[in-house]
Design a protein around this motif. Structure first.
Motif, mmCIF file in Angstrom:
data_model
loop_
_atom_site.group_PDB
_atom_site.id
_atom_site.type_symbol
_atom_site.label_atom_id
_atom_site.label_comp_id
_atom_site.label_asym_id
_atom_site.label_seq_id
_atom_site.Cartn_x
_atom_site.Cartn_y
_atom_site.Cartn_z
ATOM 1 N N GLN A 160 -6.340 14.873 -3.860
ATOM 2 C CA GLN A 160 -5.801 16.069 -3.649
ATOM 3 C C GLN A 160 -4.696 16.044 -3.643
ATOM 4 O OE1 GLN A 160 -8.256 16.204 0.033
ATOM 5 N NE2 GLN A 160 -10.416 16.780 -0.877
ATOM 6 N N GLN A 161 -3.780 15.011 -2.868
ATOM 7 C CA GLN A 161 -2.941 14.740 -3.244
ATOM 8 C C GLN A 161 -2.113 14.996 -4.525
ATOM 9 O OE1 GLN A 161 -1.548 13.076 0.076
ATOM 10 N NE2 GLN A 161 -2.891 13.239 0.838
ATOM 11 N N ALA A 162 -0.991 15.532 -5.238
ATOM 12 C CA ALA A 162 -0.390 15.449 -5.807
ATOM 13 C C ALA A 162 0.926 14.488 -5.847
ATOM 14 C CB ALA A 162 0.378 16.535 -6.755
ATOM 15 N N ASN A 163 1.388 14.307 -5.340
ATOM 16 C CA ASN A 163 1.965 13.192 -4.839
ATOM 17 C C ASN A 163 1.683 11.518 -4.946
ATOM 18 O OD1 ASN A 163 4.473 14.858 -6.096
ATOM 19 N ND2 ASN A 163 5.012 16.067 -4.355
ATOM 20 N N ALA A 164 0.777 11.579 -4.236
ATOM 21 C CA ALA A 164 -0.502 10.225 -4.210
ATOM 22 C C ALA A 164 -0.283 9.476 -5.280
ATOM 23 C CB ALA A 164 -1.500 11.077 -3.160
ATOM 24 N N ARG A 165 -0.368 8.450 -4.973
ATOM 25 C CA ARG A 165 -0.049 7.571 -5.727
ATOM 26 C C ARG A 165 -1.269 5.816 -5.184
ATOM 27 N NH1 ARG A 165 1.267 10.199 -8.720
ATOM 28 N NH2 ARG A 165 3.012 10.468 -10.192
ATOM 29 N N TYR A 166 -2.146 5.595 -5.448
ATOM 30 C CA TYR A 166 -2.965 4.629 -5.090
ATOM 31 C C TYR A 166 -2.951 3.129 -5.520
ATOM 32 C CZ TYR A 166 -7.827 2.314 -4.592
ATOM 33 O OH TYR A 166 -8.868 1.616 -3.517
ATOM 34 N N ILE A 167 -2.919 1.984 -5.072
ATOM 35 C CA ILE A 167 -2.339 0.720 -5.691
ATOM 36 C C ILE A 167 -3.508 0.075 -4.386
ATOM 37 C CG2 ILE A 167 -0.935 -1.428 -5.501
ATOM 38 C CD1 ILE A 167 1.297 0.003 -5.648
ATOM 39 N N THR A 168 -4.405 -0.985 -5.941
ATOM 40 C CA THR A 168 -6.125 -1.390 -5.012
ATOM 41 C C THR A 168 -6.203 -2.535 -5.483
ATOM 42 O OG1 THR A 168 -8.248 -1.704 -5.064
ATOM 43 C CG2 THR A 168 -7.355 -0.936 -6.905
ATOM 44 N N PHE A 169 -5.564 -4.027 -4.272
ATOM 45 C CA PHE A 169 -5.210 -5.195 -4.728
ATOM 46 C C PHE A 169 -7.154 -5.971 -3.898
ATOM 47 C CE2 PHE A 169 -1.466 -4.090 -3.830
ATOM 48 C CZ PHE A 169 -0.220 -5.158 -4.024
ATOM 49 N N ASN A 170 -7.273 -6.559 -5.182
ATOM 50 C CA ASN A 170 -9.268 -7.423 -4.892
ATOM 51 C C ASN A 170 -9.198 -7.698 -6.077
ATOM 52 O OD1 ASN A 170 -11.223 -7.681 -3.403
ATOM 53 N ND2 ASN A 170 -11.122 -4.859 -3.228
ATOM 54 N N ARG A 171 -10.407 -8.373 -6.532
ATOM 55 C CA ARG A 171 -10.491 -9.671 -7.341
ATOM 56 C C ARG A 171 -12.205 -9.213 -7.790
ATOM 57 N NH1 ARG A 171 -9.081 -14.947 -6.479
ATOM 58 N NH2 ARG A 171 -8.531 -15.566 -5.577
ATOM 59 N N GLY A 172 -11.942 -9.320 -9.119
ATOM 60 C CA GLY A 172 -13.647 -9.179 -10.161
ATOM 61 C C GLY A 172 -13.990 -8.027 -9.672
ATOM 62 N N ARG A 173 -15.311 -7.844 -9.855
ATOM 63 C CA ARG A 173 -16.167 -6.479 -9.652
ATOM 64 C C ARG A 173 -15.233 -5.273 -8.546
ATOM 65 N NH1 ARG A 173 -22.097 -7.211 -11.278
ATOM 66 N NH2 ARG A 173 -21.531 -9.763 -9.921
ATOM 67 N N GLU A 174 -15.315 -6.405 -7.522
ATOM 68 C CA GLU A 174 -14.761 -5.063 -6.594
ATOM 69 C C GLU A 174 -13.359 -4.035 -6.586
ATOM 70 O OE1 GLU A 174 -16.202 -4.640 -3.785
ATOM 71 O OE2 GLU A 174 -17.647 -6.286 -3.275
ATOM 72 N N LEU A 175 -12.866 -4.537 -7.787
ATOM 73 C CA LEU A 175 -11.679 -4.049 -8.445
ATOM 74 C C LEU A 175 -12.446 -3.000 -9.583
ATOM 75 C CD1 LEU A 175 -8.360 -4.200 -7.622
ATOM 76 C CD2 LEU A 175 -7.841 -5.017 -10.437
ATOM 77 N N PHE A 176 -11.832 -2.116 -8.402
ATOM 78 C CA PHE A 176 -12.522 -0.552 -8.778
ATOM 79 C C PHE A 176 -11.476 0.995 -8.508
ATOM 80 C CE2 PHE A 176 -14.845 3.792 -8.226
ATOM 81 C CZ PHE A 176 -15.706 3.734 -9.510
ATOM 82 N N ILE A 177 -11.782 1.318 -10.116
ATOM 83 C CA ILE A 177 -10.452 2.811 -10.028
ATOM 84 C C ILE A 177 -11.409 3.711 -10.603
ATOM 85 C CG2 ILE A 177 -8.355 4.143 -10.486
ATOM 86 C CD1 ILE A 177 -6.858 1.121 -10.334
ATOM 87 N N PRO A 178 -11.121 5.174 -9.672
ATOM 88 C CA PRO A 178 -12.602 6.118 -10.843
ATOM 89 C C PRO A 178 -11.995 6.986 -11.492
ATOM 90 C CG PRO A 178 -12.793 6.240 -8.061
ATOM 91 C CD PRO A 178 -11.645 5.604 -8.100
ATOM 92 N N ASP A 179 -12.057 7.517 -12.575
ATOM 93 C CA ASP A 179 -11.489 7.934 -14.041
ATOM 94 C C ASP A 179 -10.607 9.429 -12.885
ATOM 95 O OD1 ASP A 179 -12.919 6.431 -15.188
ATOM 96 O OD2 ASP A 179 -14.358 7.103 -16.869
ATOM 97 N N ALA A 180 -11.257 9.599 -12.089
ATOM 98 C CA ALA A 180 -10.623 10.961 -11.804
ATOM 99 C C ALA A 180 -9.250 10.557 -11.079
ATOM 100 C CB ALA A 180 -11.399 11.414 -11.126
ATOM 101 N N ILE A 181 -8.814 9.538 -10.879
ATOM 102 C CA ILE A 181 -7.903 9.052 -10.159
ATOM 103 C C ILE A 181 -7.027 7.847 -10.880
ATOM 104 C CG2 ILE A 181 -7.845 9.844 -7.772
ATOM 105 C CD1 ILE A 181 -8.191 7.131 -6.971
ATOM 106 N N ALA A 182 -7.258 7.595 -11.877
ATOM 107 C CA ALA A 182 -6.795 6.240 -12.766
ATOM 108 C C ALA A 182 -5.582 6.967 -13.393
ATOM 109 C CB ALA A 182 -7.756 6.091 -14.075
#
Length: 281
Positions: A238-260
């Motif tokens: 929703q936020q134009a200036n937002a960024r996302y970093i996820t740290f995880n392992r294997g299949r738990e590392l998931f990023i939806p296409d909408a925010i990729a």
């Protein structure tokens, strides 16, 4: 991977505000695995597990102990294992180094109390499911949390044969009933004034930061933990200036296409990757 880490560090440095979301994967990086029947569990809880029949720390948290002496033997030993045997926590120290000069806030479902113990401002930490060091009335008869460090440490030190001395078993100062550790294991988990204040502080932080460059940094949050993951992803979307970093392992590392396009996924050992980020600063 090195370029990913450089990009991640750039996101951190450019952010006006950082929201940290942490769950079980971060605890695992520090050597605490709530769900594992491993050597660490056997070494620290093996005798209690044999007596009571539970097979990991999280099962112990939900176990129906036959008496208060046994219950407090487990919870005091868990407290000591989390906060005496595991501190200082180098993983948490690296995380604090990365954000200590940034406007930041933490939301976590971890119960190990490592954020405050590592030097994070407790007023900027919302522990959704409580932590192992505070006590409450087991009946939630009144809205008060009690610091348990001294009592729990004494219990851990003086217990024998899977029981704590009767003289150490706490009773509620208001109703005279049982006490419990303030972690969410049932419907009487106290979401009182202190819990509500931290939740409000978290929401206010996100609202006040949303017009600037806000970074949502997620550490070890599994797909089923929607208390943290879903709001993070929604805010990033929703936020134009937002960024996302996820740290995880294997299949738990998931990023939806909408925010990729505004996200980074860093796979592997969280502790190692945080240390690498610190070395790049």
């Amino acid at each position: 991977m090195n370029q990913l880490l450089k990009d991640a560090l750039q996101h951190i440095e450019e952010a006006d505000a950082v929201v940290i979301g942490a769950s079980n994967g971060l605890s695992i990086a520090a050597g605490i695995h709530l769900f594992a029947d491993d050597n660490a569990f056997s070494d620290n809880f093996g005798d209690l597990a044999l007596q009571q029949g539970f097979r990991c720390i999280i099962h112990g948290c939900f176990h129906a102990f036959p008496a208060e002496a046994e219950k407090w033997a487990f919870y005091s030993r868990m407290f000591a294992y989390f906060l005496h045997d595991r501190m200082p926590d180098p993983v948490m120290a690296d995380l604090l180094t990365l954000v200590k000069n940034k406007h930041h806030f933490v939301v976590t479902s971890n119960i190990d109390a490592h954020f405050a113990a590592a030097g994070f401002d407790p007023e900027r930490v919302f522990e959704i499911e409580g932590n192992c060091r505070n006590l409450q009335c087991a009946n939630a008869c009144h809205d008060q949390l009690y610091p348990g460090d001294e009592l729990l440490a004494t219990m851990a030190r003086e217990q024998a044969n899977g029981k704590v001395p009767a003289a150490l078993i706490p009773v509620c100062p208001a109703c005279g009933g049982k006490m419990q550790v303030h972690i969410e294991t049932g419907p009487r988990f106290l979401k009182g004034a202190q819990w509500q204040a931290r939740q409000t502080a978290y929401r206010d932080f996100v609202t006040q930061a949303q017009d600037g460059k806000i970074l949502f940094m997620e550490l070890g949050v599994g797909a089923r933990n929607q208390l943290i993951k879903a709001p993070f992803m929604q805010q990033v979307y929703q936020q134009a200036n937002a960024r996302y970093i996820t740290f995880n392992r294997g299949r738990e590392l998931f990023i939806p296409d909408a925010i990729a396009h505004k996200s980074l996924g860093i796979e592997g050992d969280i502790g190692h990757n945080l240390k690498q980020l610190v070395s790049l600063m």
